[in-house]
Structure formats: structure tokens, C-alpha cells
Design a protein around this motif. Structure first.
Motif, PDB file in Angstrom:
ATOM      1  N   HIS A 390       0.835  -1.214   0.000  1.00  0.00           N
ATOM      2  CA  HIS A 390       0.000   0.000   0.000  1.00  0.00           C
ATOM      3  C   HIS A 390       0.861   1.251   0.000  1.00  0.00           C
ATOM      4  CE1 HIS A 390      -3.453  -2.577   0.632  1.00  0.00           C
ATOM      5  NE2 HIS A 390      -2.882  -3.108   1.724  1.00  0.00           N
ATOM      6  N   ALA A 391       1.988   1.221   0.740  1.00  0.00           N
ATOM      7  CA  ALA A 391       2.867   2.397   0.758  1.00  0.00           C
ATOM      8  C   ALA A 391       3.406   2.693  -0.643  1.00  0.00           C
ATOM      9  CB  ALA A 391       4.017   2.170   1.743  1.00  0.00           C
ATOM     10  N   ARG A 392       3.725   1.636  -1.385  1.00  0.00           N
ATOM     11  CA  ARG A 392       4.225   1.849  -2.753  1.00  0.00           C
ATOM     12  C   ARG A 392       3.123   2.455  -3.637  1.00  0.00           C
ATOM     13  NH1 ARG A 392       7.259  -3.320  -5.049  1.00  0.00           N
ATOM     14  NH2 ARG A 392       7.654  -1.783  -6.702  1.00  0.00           N
ATOM     15  N   GLU A 393       1.892   1.958  -3.453  1.00  0.00           N
ATOM     16  CA  GLU A 393       0.790   2.501  -4.264  1.00  0.00           C
ATOM     17  C   GLU A 393       0.545   3.965  -3.924  1.00  0.00           C
ATOM     18  OE1 GLU A 393      -0.811   1.053  -6.698  1.00  0.00           O
ATOM     19  OE2 GLU A 393       0.341  -0.815  -6.523  1.00  0.00           O
ATOM     20  N   TYR A 394       0.513   4.275  -2.596  1.00  0.00           N
ATOM     21  CA  TYR A 394       0.260   5.664  -2.188  1.00  0.00           C
ATOM     22  C   TYR A 394       1.384   6.577  -2.679  1.00  0.00           C
ATOM     23  CZ  TYR A 394      -3.054   3.380   0.983  1.00  0.00           C
ATOM     24  OH  TYR A 394      -4.050   2.631   1.505  1.00  0.00           O
ATOM     25  N   THR A 395       2.592   6.099  -2.582  1.00  0.00           N
ATOM     26  CA  THR A 395       3.730   6.917  -3.023  1.00  0.00           C
ATOM     27  C   THR A 395       3.656   7.187  -4.522  1.00  0.00           C
ATOM     28  OG1 THR A 395       5.111   5.959  -1.288  1.00  0.00           O
ATOM     29  CG2 THR A 395       6.238   7.034  -3.104  1.00  0.00           C
ATOM     30  N   ARG A 396       3.284   6.135  -5.274  1.00  0.00           N
ATOM     31  CA  ARG A 396       3.173   6.323  -6.728  1.00  0.00           C
ATOM     32  C   ARG A 396       2.089   7.335  -7.057  1.00  0.00           C
ATOM     33  NH1 ARG A 396       1.583   1.043  -9.727  1.00  0.00           N
ATOM     34  NH2 ARG A 396      -0.370   1.594  -8.696  1.00  0.00           N
ATOM     35  N   ASP A 397       0.942   7.268  -6.320  1.00  0.00           N
ATOM     36  CA  ASP A 397      -0.148   8.229  -6.578  1.00  0.00           C
ATOM     37  C   ASP A 397       0.290   9.649  -6.259  1.00  0.00           C
ATOM     38  OD1 ASP A 397      -1.687   6.094  -7.335  1.00  0.00           O
ATOM     39  OD2 ASP A 397      -2.711   5.888  -5.405  1.00  0.00           O
ATOM     40  N   LEU A 398       0.997   9.811  -5.138  1.00  0.00           N
ATOM     41  CA  LEU A 398       1.445  11.154  -4.759  1.00  0.00           C
ATOM     42  C   LEU A 398       2.427  11.712  -5.781  1.00  0.00           C
ATOM     43  CD1 LEU A 398       1.882  10.702  -0.901  1.00  0.00           C
ATOM     44  CD2 LEU A 398       0.120  12.020  -2.081  1.00  0.00           C
ATOM     45  N   LEU A 399       3.338  10.871  -6.251  1.00  0.00           N
ATOM     46  CA  LEU A 399       4.307  11.341  -7.250  1.00  0.00           C
ATOM     47  C   LEU A 399       3.599  11.710  -8.555  1.00  0.00           C
ATOM     48  CD1 LEU A 399       7.277   8.857  -6.680  1.00  0.00           C
ATOM     49  CD2 LEU A 399       7.099  11.251  -5.984  1.00  0.00           C
ATOM     50  N   GLU A 400       2.584  10.915  -8.925  1.00  0.00           N
ATOM     51  CA  GLU A 400       1.828  11.263 -10.142  1.00  0.00           C
ATOM     52  C   GLU A 400       1.088  12.586  -9.962  1.00  0.00           C
ATOM     53  OE1 GLU A 400      -0.674   7.946 -10.876  1.00  0.00           O
ATOM     54  OE2 GLU A 400       0.923   6.680 -11.705  1.00  0.00           O
ATOM     55  N   LEU A 401       0.549  12.801  -8.735  1.00  0.00           N
ATOM     56  CA  LEU A 401      -0.136  14.070  -8.469  1.00  0.00           C
ATOM     57  C   LEU A 401       0.832  15.244  -8.594  1.00  0.00           C
ATOM     58  CD1 LEU A 401      -2.647  15.649  -7.521  1.00  0.00           C
ATOM     59  CD2 LEU A 401      -1.945  15.142  -5.151  1.00  0.00           C
ATOM     60  N   ARG A 421      14.468  22.451  -4.787  1.00  0.00           N
ATOM     61  CA  ARG A 421      15.916  22.312  -4.962  1.00  0.00           C
ATOM     62  C   ARG A 421      16.590  21.823  -3.681  1.00  0.00           C
ATOM     63  NH1 ARG A 421      15.159  27.142  -7.980  1.00  0.00           N
ATOM     64  NH2 ARG A 421      15.684  28.389  -6.144  1.00  0.00           N
ATOM     65  N   ASN A 422      16.088  22.298  -2.533  1.00  0.00           N
ATOM     66  CA  ASN A 422      16.721  21.899  -1.270  1.00  0.00           C
ATOM     67  C   ASN A 422      16.549  20.401  -0.999  1.00  0.00           C
ATOM     68  OD1 ASN A 422      17.530  24.517  -0.823  1.00  0.00           O
ATOM     69  ND2 ASN A 422      15.780  25.029   0.487  1.00  0.00           N
ATOM     70  N   ILE A 423      15.411  19.853  -1.320  1.00  0.00           N
ATOM     71  CA  ILE A 423      15.175  18.419  -1.033  1.00  0.00           C
ATOM     72  C   ILE A 423      15.591  17.545  -2.209  1.00  0.00           C
ATOM     73  CG2 ILE A 423      13.248  18.988   0.501  1.00  0.00           C
ATOM     74  CD1 ILE A 423      11.347  18.088  -1.726  1.00  0.00           C
ATOM     75  N   GLU A 424      16.156  18.126  -3.272  1.00  0.00           N
ATOM     76  CA  GLU A 424      16.575  17.355  -4.453  1.00  0.00           C
ATOM     77  C   GLU A 424      15.410  16.480  -4.923  1.00  0.00           C
ATOM     78  OE1 GLU A 424      20.093  15.226  -3.625  1.00  0.00           O
ATOM     79  OE2 GLU A 424      21.311  16.996  -3.249  1.00  0.00           O
ATOM     80  N   PHE A 425      14.384  17.146  -5.375  1.00  0.00           N
ATOM     81  CA  PHE A 425      13.125  16.467  -5.662  1.00  0.00           C
ATOM     82  C   PHE A 425      13.265  15.433  -6.775  1.00  0.00           C
ATOM     83  CE2 PHE A 425       9.061  16.250  -7.982  1.00  0.00           C
ATOM     84  CZ  PHE A 425       8.264  15.757  -6.970  1.00  0.00           C
ATOM     85  N   ASP A 426      14.052  15.713  -7.792  1.00  0.00           N
ATOM     86  CA  ASP A 426      14.207  14.738  -8.883  1.00  0.00           C
ATOM     87  C   ASP A 426      14.858  13.449  -8.384  1.00  0.00           C
ATOM     88  OD1 ASP A 426      13.097  16.563 -10.588  1.00  0.00           O
ATOM     89  OD2 ASP A 426      15.031  17.389 -11.242  1.00  0.00           O
ATOM     90  N   PHE A 427      15.910  13.595  -7.579  1.00  0.00           N
ATOM     91  CA  PHE A 427      16.549  12.388  -7.020  1.00  0.00           C
ATOM     92  C   PHE A 427      15.591  11.645  -6.092  1.00  0.00           C
ATOM     93  CE2 PHE A 427      18.823  10.520  -3.429  1.00  0.00           C
ATOM     94  CZ  PHE A 427      19.553   9.549  -4.098  1.00  0.00           C
ATOM     95  N   LEU A 428      14.806  12.387  -5.312  1.00  0.00           N
ATOM     96  CA  LEU A 428      13.848  11.756  -4.389  1.00  0.00           C
ATOM     97  C   LEU A 428      12.824  10.938  -5.165  1.00  0.00           C
ATOM     98  CD1 LEU A 428      12.350  13.416  -1.264  1.00  0.00           C
ATOM     99  CD2 LEU A 428      10.811  12.315  -2.875  1.00  0.00           C
ATOM    100  N   CYS A 429      12.365  11.444  -6.294  1.00  0.00           N
ATOM    101  CA  CYS A 429      11.377  10.712  -7.102  1.00  0.00           C
ATOM    102  C   CYS A 429      11.964   9.405  -7.640  1.00  0.00           C
ATOM    103  CB  CYS A 429      10.900  11.586  -8.263  1.00  0.00           C
ATOM    104  SG  CYS A 429       9.929  13.023  -7.727  1.00  0.00           S
ATOM    105  N   GLU A 430      13.267   9.407  -7.965  1.00  0.00           N
ATOM    106  CA  GLU A 430      13.893   8.188  -8.479  1.00  0.00           C
ATOM    107  C   GLU A 430      14.227   7.194  -7.363  1.00  0.00           C
ATOM    108  OE1 GLU A 430      17.305   9.379 -10.617  1.00  0.00           O
ATOM    109  OE2 GLU A 430      16.217  10.476 -12.176  1.00  0.00           O
ATOM    110  N   ASP A 431      14.666   7.700  -6.204  1.00  0.00           N
ATOM    111  CA  ASP A 431      15.197   6.814  -5.157  1.00  0.00           C
ATOM    112  C   ASP A 431      14.100   6.239  -4.272  1.00  0.00           C
ATOM    113  OD1 ASP A 431      17.569   5.713  -3.896  1.00  0.00           O
ATOM    114  OD2 ASP A 431      16.958   6.915  -2.163  1.00  0.00           O
ATOM    115  N   LEU A 432      12.979   6.955  -4.084  1.00  0.00           N
ATOM    116  CA  LEU A 432      11.942   6.490  -3.161  1.00  0.00           C
ATOM    117  C   LEU A 432      11.361   5.137  -3.564  1.00  0.00           C
ATOM    118  CD1 LEU A 432      10.302   7.033  -0.655  1.00  0.00           C
ATOM    119  CD2 LEU A 432       8.691   8.380  -2.023  1.00  0.00           C
ATOM    120  N   PRO A 433      11.017   4.887  -4.834  1.00  0.00           N
ATOM    121  CA  PRO A 433      10.536   3.532  -5.197  1.00  0.00           C
ATOM    122  C   PRO A 433      11.579   2.459  -4.937  1.00  0.00           C
ATOM    123  CG  PRO A 433       9.974   5.123  -6.908  1.00  0.00           C
ATOM    124  CD  PRO A 433      10.883   5.830  -5.977  1.00  0.00           C
TER     125      PRO A 433
END
Length: 647
Positions: A390-401, A421-433
Motif C-alpha cells: 500500500h505504501a508503494r501505491e500511495y507513493t506512486r499516486d502522490l508522485l503522479e499528483l 531544490r533543497n530536497i533534491e526532488f528529482d533524485f527523491l522521485c527516483e530513489d523512493l521507489p
């Protein structure tokens, strides 16, 4: 009949003299230990003597090398003086080298030799040393060819008949090409036409030896110096006789003396050192006189032997008196011994039973602990494992949003852009899954471990019921996984599984797992010890391994074979293998109850057989054979497994 009478007579005679036999054995043991202790003391004294000889030898060799090197440096300095200043007069040369000759008594003289001519008397008129150096023409030619200092073999100082060594240093005329020669190593060597002459030095052999020995205590130790590069009959240079404290350079006198025995130093040499004298090698040896090898020199070992002998006799006499007194006590205690034997046997049986109960209780406690840990870990890990999806599904939905927001709001406020920029959002989107995937893999591994622990403990299956034998073996291997891995002392232990298609087997699963645990643990202990004993090369050629084989023996039995390629065991060990309290492990590492309990579990509780086959040097194999069913029941289904699997 006569043979029996003789045997009885011999037995009674030995019994009557048994006290004296014991006393004799005690005396022999005491004398033997005294001899061993004396031998140890002797070895220590002998090694100390060797170390002392080596220190003396090194000091003498160093002093000789230092004295000769100092003389050669003076000759080099004189050669430099001649090479720089032409037409040097004898008084000027004497003033230059006089103080050096005074400080170095072993350097008898320094002279200048003109360039070599073809006349047989090419040097006698040029130097004032009363020497004829015609015989040394070859040494002069070698010095010219090599363009470095050259030493001769043993020579005699004509005026005083002293043994000497001549040293020649070639001097070449200086020119512009030579001035840069040291910076141009590839230039051809200087020709003989450029030879200006030689600096000639005379080294006194006896003075060199005397200078090296003056600060060294050489009681009863002779010193022998030879020229290793000279012919066999001309090698002798000097001999120091410790008894008269004189240095002998006359070979005729030396031949009339006893040189002494060869000495041996701790470095493995015969107390010999090689001294480098430019192009020659001198050989320095220590020789021991009979006074040095006197037995009184080893007084410590003699004292130990005498003192040990006295103690052995005293202990023997005391033992004889004690045995006489004991003989009287034995007659009184004979009747009581018969009764106590029965009590001792009963007590031994009780102790064995108690030890087995304690061992079984330990295994039961271990099972309770394992089951408790598995139960406590099972619920939290199931919660984590169930929610990761469920965490993976919720995370995917949030990233899509967030992607939709970025798509429709191309220019977010400055504060949002700065935070992205401070949280390095692009890297976070790749690394979280990937983080969530890693968590899922870890959770699956924990679930597998918990299941294996539950299979090993089998607390919920205390009754006899059909189980999968392979699951029990795999669970036991998982418990022992830490012992199978590589350590600093050995490589990993390879597990080779040869599983056949087996049906479910009716058994006490927890107790059967205990049998697997005991046999596998013993095999690991044997392989660890064997790997240390045989060395790294043999270990690399034949890696240690354990093979587990299961077979279906028709019509109603299964066989489990656990084999290792360890050292095996002797026949006398194999006969006592299943006896209570018998163990070959060191004290504190084994109780001797594991295989005894395993034997009872297989034979008494499962009506099977436990057999050990072992050959020294080839390994050991345990065979467990138990029936499929302990009573008549309906057929049980087969469990499909891989026929052969390497772990």
C-alpha cells in the motif's frame, strides 16, 4: 591345567609385589622427568652460548670491516690528493698522511707508484718501501682495468716478515672529458694511456685482528681468519689462540696447534662471517677449545638433574611407606568396597539420566526461545510486509499528483521552487521507489527466517504427525548458517543437498530436528579442526564440505545420510561414539551427550536405526533410517523436491 596354575601363580606373585612395582615406576617416572627438565635447561644454556658466540662474532666482523674500511678511505683520500696535485714531494705526502697512519696502526704505509712500465724492475726505484712489487703486476693490471681499488692476497712485509695485504688504487690524469665523466655514465672507460699511477697501501693483518679483538672477551674461543678467494694452500691470514692470547700469522706455527671445534650460531651458520675487502672476501670463524665445551659450563642442567634425582628417590621411599600403610587399609575396606560398587553404579546411572534430562531440557528451552522469538517477530513483520504494497501505491499516486501539478503549473512560487531544490526532488522521485523495493526484499527475508525458526522448534507439533523432512533439514541449516560461513581461519563450508522425492514422514519433528542439529554441529566441529591441521594448500585443493542425501527405501522407510570429507575417526572411537559422556572434543566444548540422545530418539522413539561409517582420512557418514509410519495409516502423499541442489 598346568598353564592355568602357572598363570595363577604369576598373578599372585605380581599382586604380592605390586607395591614395589609401583615404587619402581614412580622412580623411573621421576628420573625421566628429571632428565627431561635437565635437557630443557641444557638446551637453554646451549642456545644462550650460541647467542653469545654470535654476538661476539658479529662484533669482531664489524670491527674488522670498520678498520679496513677506514684504511681504504685514507687510501682514497691519498689518491685524490695525488690526482689533484702534480709533483707532490715526499715530505708533503708524509705531512698529509702522517696523522692518519698514526690513528690507524693497521695501515702500515701509503706510497705513490708511477705508471706501469714494461721493465721487470718498473717500481723499485720509484718508492722507498724496500718492496719488489713485480709479482703484483696482475693486481695492478686488474686495478687499471676495473678502475677501482684492488686488494691482493696475503703478502709478506720484506723488512719485518709481517703478513700484509697490498691495496692498489689507480689514478688517472684529469682532463675535460673526465671532469664530466661522473655526470655521463655512458662514456667509455679511461684508457691505460691516461693512467698516472697508483696509490699503494699496506695493511697489516695482525694489527687488524688485534684492533678488532682488543675489546672482546674471548675466553676459550679461538678466531680463525682466511682469504676465501685465495688458493686452498694460501688462504690462511691469522689465528688468535685464546689460551695464550696471541695472534699467530705464521702458518707453520698454526699447523702445530689445535684450531678447536666448529661452533654453531643461532642463525644456522657455523659461526662464520664473510668480510668484504673490495674485490676479495675474507672468511672469519670462531673455534671452540675443549675448555669452553667443559661440562661444568652447563652447571644449571647438572644441578637440575641432581636435584631431580634426589627428589625422585625421596618420593619413591615415601611412596613405599605409604603403600605399606595403604595395604593395611585395603584389607579393612575390602568388604565396604563391594557394597559401595553397587551404590556407585546406581549413582552413575542417576547421573547419566540427570545429564540427559538437563540436555533435553536445554533443547526444549532452546525450542521455546526460538518459537517465542519467531512468534514475537511474526506479527510486526507481517504488519510491515502487508503495508509495504500500500505504501508503494500511495507513493506512486502522490508522485503522479506532483507531476500533474508540475505539468499545469510551470512556474510555481519562489518558495516552492527553492524547497524543491533543497530536497533534491528529482533524485527523491527516483530513489523512493527503490527504497520501498529494498524494504520489501528485506521483509520477505525476515518472513522466511521466521518460518524456518518455527519449523525448527515445532512447538505446535509435539505429537507425532506427518512432516516434510526436507523442511526440518533446511531449518536446521538456517540455524547453523553463521557457522557455515567463511571465517579468518577457514573458507566457507559447502553444503551439497541431494534430495530425493520423499513422502511425508510420521515423526516427532522437534526431536528429529534435534538429531539433525547434533550431527551437523559435530560435522562442522570436525571440519574446522581438520582444516587447521592440514594447511592452506590442502584446504584449497580439497575444500571442506557436507553432503546431505535423502532416499526413499521401499516399502516403508526413508534414509537420511549426512557425510563430511573431514579426518574421519579411528575404530576405537567409533565403537564408543554413542556412549553417554564420551567425547573427543576439548574440555568445555562438548558434553558427550549429543549423539547418545540422538541415538535414543531414533532407535527408541522412532523405531529406526542410527549408524556411523567412517574411514580415517576419508571422512564420516551418519545414516538415519526411520519408518514412514509408526502405525498403520492411509497412504501419505509425496512431496516434490529437486533431486540435486547445491547450497
Amino acid at each position: 591345567m598346568n598353564a592355568n596354575k602357572l598363570l595363577n601363580l604369576a598373578t599372585s606373585t605380581l599382586l604380592s609385589y605390586r607395591r614395589y612395582i609401583q615404587a619402581g615406576l614412580t622412580l623411573c617416572a621421576g628420573l625421566g622427568l628429571s632428565a627431561i627438565a635437565s635437557s630443557v635447561a641444557y638446551n637453554w644454556e646451549y642456545k644462550s652460548m650460541q647467542a653469545e658466540l654470535q654476538d661476539r662474532l658479529d662484533k669482531i666482523a664489524t670491527d674488522i670491516q670498520k678498520d679496513v674500511s677506514g684504511n681504504l678511505e685514507i687510501i682514497r683520500a691519498a689518491g685524490a690528493f695525488y690526482s689533484v696535485f702534480d709533483g707532490v714531494k715526499k715530505p708533503e705526502m708524509k705531512t698529509f698522511v702522517g696523522p692518519a697512519l698514526y690513528r690507524h696502526p693497521s695501515l702500515k704505509a701509503i706510497a705513490w707508484l708511477p705508471s706501469v712500465s714494461d721493465s721487470p724492475q718498473f717500481l723499485t726505484e720509484e718508492i722507498d718501501l724496500n718492496l719488489d712489487l713485480t709479482a703484483n703486476r696482475l693486481a695492478l693490471e686488474n686495478a687499471t682495468k676495473r678502475q677501482e681499488i684492488t686488494a691482493t692476497d696475503r703478502q709478506k712485509w720484506s723488512s719485518q716478515n709481517q703478513p700484509t695485504v697490498f691495496v692498489f688504487m689507480p689514478i688517472f690524469t684529469q682532463n675535460s672529458a673526465d671532469d664530466g665523466a661522473e655526470f655521463q655514465p655512458n662514456l667509455p672507460p679511461r684508457s691505460r694511456e691516461n693512467l698516472k699511477g697508483f696509490t699503494f697501501g699496506v695493511l697489516l693483518v695482525d694489527a687488524i685482528v688485534k684492533s678488532a679483538l682488543q675489546e672482546t672477551n674471548l675466553n676459550f674461543v679461538n678466531v680463525y681468519l682466511q682469504d676465501a678467494m685465495a688458493p686452498e694452500t694460501e688462504r690462511f691470514l691469522a689465528f688468535y689462540e685464546a689460551k695464550t692470547k696471541r695472534i699467530i700469522t705464521d702458518e707453520n706455527i698454526k699447523n702445530q696447534l689445535q684450531l678447536g671445534e666448529r661452533a654453531y650460531c643461532p642463525d644456522g651458520s657455523s659461526c662464520t662471517r664473510i668480510i668484504n675487502i673490495e674485490n676479495r672476501r675474507w672468511l672469519l670463524q670462531l673455534r671452540l677449545t675443549p675448555e669452553y665445551i667443559n661440562p661444568l659450563r652447563f652447571w644449571r642442567s647438572l644441578t637440575v638433574l641432581i636435584f631431580g634425582t634426589i627428589l625422585s628417590w625421596a618420593a619413591t621411599l615415601y611412596l613405599i611407606s605409604l603403600l605399606n600403610y595403604t595395604d593395611k587399609i585395603e584389607k579393612i575396606a575390602a568388604e565396604r568396597r563391594a557394597k559401595s560398587q553397587q551404590l556407585e553404579q546406581t549413582l552413575q546411572e542417576l547421573q547419566q539420566t540427570q545429564a540427559q534430562l538437563i540436555q533435553q531440557e536445554k533443547m526444549s528451552s532452546l525450542g521455546l526461545l526460538v518459537a517465542g522469538v519467531a512468534h514475537e517477530v511474526n506479527n510486526p513483520i507481517n504488519f510491515i510486509y502487508g503495508n509495504i504494497h500500500h505504501a508503494r501505491e500511495y507513493t506512486r499516486d502522490l508522485l503522479e499528483l506532483i507531476e500533474l501539478y508540475q505539468k499545469h503549473y510551470l512556474y510555481p512560487p519562489l518558495e516552492i521552487s527553492q524547497h524543491l531544490r533543497n530536497i533534491e526532488f528529482d533524485f527523491l522521485c527516483e530513489d523512493l521507489p527503490e527504497v520501498l523495493s529494498s524494504m520489501k526484499i528485506g521483509a520477505e527475508r525476515i518472513v522466511q527466517i521466521v518460518q524456518s525458526l518455527r519449523n525448527f522448534s515445532r512447538l505446535d507439533e509435539s505429537e507425532m504427525k506427518p512432516v516434510n523432512i526436507h523442511e526440518g533439514i533446511d531449518s536446521t541449516l538456517l540455524i547453523l548458517q553463521s557457522r557455515l560461513k567463511a571465517t579468518a581461519d577457514r573458507p566457507p563450508i559447502e553444503i551439497v543437498k541431494n534430495y530425493s522425492h520423499l513422502p511425508l514422514v510420521e515423526c516427532y519433528a522437534g526431536q528429529l530436528n534435534q538429531v539433525f542439529m547434533n550431527i551437523l554441529a559435530n560435522a562442522i566441529d570436525a571440519l574446522e579442526s581438520y582444516n587447521l591441521d592440514r594447511g592452506p594448500k590442502a584446504a584449497k585443493a580439497n575444500p571442506i564440505a557436507i553432503a546431505i542425501t535423502t532416499e526413499y527405501s521401499s516399502p516403508d522407510k526413508i534414509i537420511v545420510r549426512i557425510a563430511d570429507n573431514g579426518p574421519g575417526m579411528a575404530e576405537n572411537v567409533k565403537k564408543r561414539l554413542f556412549d553417554p559422556f564420551f567425547t573427543t572434543k576439548p574440555v568445555g566444548k562438548g558434553t558427550g551427550l549429543g549423539l547418545s540422545i540422538s541415538y535414543k530418539i531414533i532407535v527408541e522413539k522412532h523405531k529406526g536405526t542410527l549408524r556411523c561409517d567412517s574411514t580415517p582420512g576419508l571422512g564420516t557418514q551418519f545414516s538415519i533410517e526411520i519408518p514412514l509410519r509408526q502405525e498403520v495409516r492411509q497412504a501419505v502423499p509425496f512431496v516434490s523436491r529437486k533431486i540435486s541442489e547445491a547450497a
